[in-house]
Scaffold this motif. Structure first.
Motif, mmCIF file in Angstrom:
data_model
loop_
_atom_site.group_PDB
_atom_site.id
_atom_site.type_symbol
_atom_site.label_atom_id
_atom_site.label_comp_id
_atom_site.label_asym_id
_atom_site.label_seq_id
_atom_site.Cartn_x
_atom_site.Cartn_y
_atom_site.Cartn_z
ATOM 1 N N ARG A 1 0.837 -1.204 0.000
ATOM 2 C CA ARG A 1 0.000 0.000 0.000
ATOM 3 C C ARG A 1 0.873 1.256 0.000
ATOM 4 O O ARG A 1 0.600 2.221 -0.714
ATOM 5 N N LYS A 2 1.945 1.223 0.772
ATOM 6 C CA LYS A 2 2.843 2.376 0.852
ATOM 7 C C LYS A 2 3.504 2.647 -0.502
ATOM 8 O O LYS A 2 3.597 3.798 -0.940
ATOM 9 N N GLU A 3 3.965 1.600 -1.156
ATOM 10 C CA GLU A 3 4.592 1.757 -2.472
ATOM 11 C C GLU A 3 3.587 2.279 -3.499
ATOM 12 O O GLU A 3 3.923 3.138 -4.322
ATOM 13 N N ALA A 4 2.371 1.768 -3.437
ATOM 14 C CA ALA A 4 1.341 2.199 -4.386
ATOM 15 C C ALA A 4 1.028 3.682 -4.203
ATOM 16 O O ALA A 4 0.926 4.425 -5.186
ATOM 17 N N PHE A 5 0.879 4.122 -2.956
ATOM 18 C CA PHE A 5 0.601 5.537 -2.709
ATOM 19 C C PHE A 5 1.762 6.414 -3.174
ATOM 20 O O PHE A 5 1.557 7.491 -3.730
ATOM 21 N N ARG A 6 2.977 5.945 -2.956
ATOM 22 C CA ARG A 6 4.145 6.716 -3.383
ATOM 23 C C ARG A 6 4.177 6.839 -4.908
ATOM 24 O O ARG A 6 4.428 7.921 -5.444
ATOM 25 N N MET A 7 3.900 5.753 -5.594
ATOM 26 C CA MET A 7 3.898 5.794 -7.060
ATOM 27 C C MET A 7 2.776 6.683 -7.590
ATOM 28 O O MET A 7 2.968 7.429 -8.552
ATOM 29 N N VAL A 8 1.613 6.621 -6.952
ATOM 30 C CA VAL A 8 0.498 7.480 -7.363
ATOM 31 C C VAL A 8 0.867 8.942 -7.144
ATOM 32 O O VAL A 8 0.601 9.799 -7.994
ATOM 33 N N PHE A 9 1.491 9.244 -6.015
ATOM 34 C CA PHE A 9 1.903 10.624 -5.733
ATOM 35 C C PHE A 9 2.889 11.117 -6.788
ATOM 36 O O PHE A 9 2.782 12.254 -7.263
ATOM 37 N N ILE A 10 3.827 10.275 -7.164
ATOM 38 C CA ILE A 10 4.816 10.664 -8.178
ATOM 39 C C ILE A 10 4.128 10.952 -9.507
ATOM 40 O O ILE A 10 4.422 11.955 -10.171
ATOM 41 N N VAL A 11 3.206 10.100 -9.896
ATOM 42 C CA VAL A 11 2.494 10.298 -11.164
ATOM 43 C C VAL A 11 1.686 11.589 -11.136
ATOM 44 O O VAL A 11 1.706 12.374 -12.092
ATOM 45 N N VAL A 12 0.988 11.837 -10.034
ATOM 46 C CA VAL A 12 0.184 13.057 -9.922
ATOM 47 C C VAL A 12 1.085 14.290 -9.924
ATOM 48 O O VAL A 12 0.787 15.284 -10.598
ATOM 49 N N ALA A 13 2.190 14.233 -9.201
ATOM 50 C CA ALA A 13 3.104 15.378 -9.139
ATOM 51 C C ALA A 13 3.692 15.687 -10.515
ATOM 52 O O ALA A 13 3.750 16.858 -10.927
#
Length: 61
Positions: free
Chosen positions: A24-36
Motif C-alpha cells: 500500500r505504501k509503495e502504491a501511494f508513493r507511485m500514485v503521488f509521483i504520477v500526480v506530481a
C-alpha cells in the motif's frame, strides 16, 4: 474452443499468483509521483501556452 478458454483462464490464474504486487505504501508513493509529474507538466504547458499566446497577440496587433 471451450478447452482453450479453460486453459487460458487456468494459466492466467497461475500468472496472477506469481505477480509481485506493491505494498500500500509503495502504491501511494507511485500514485503521488504520477500526480506530481502530471501537475508539473500541466503547469509547464499552461505557462508555455500563455507565453506563446501573448507573443502571438503582440505580433498580430
Amino acid at each position: 474452443m471451450i478447452g482453450k478458454i479453460k486453459l487460458f483462464l487456468s494459466e492466467s490464474r497461475g500468472e496472477f499468483k506469481r505477480i509481485n504486487w506493491p505494498t500500500r505504501k509503495e502504491a501511494f508513493r507511485m500514485v503521488f509521483i504520477v500526480v506530481a509529474i502530471s501537475v508539473a507538466v500541466a503547469v509547464f504547458l499552461g505557462g508555455a501556452d500563455f507565453i506563446f499566446l501573448s507573443l502571438l497577440k503582440r505580433i498580430i496587433s
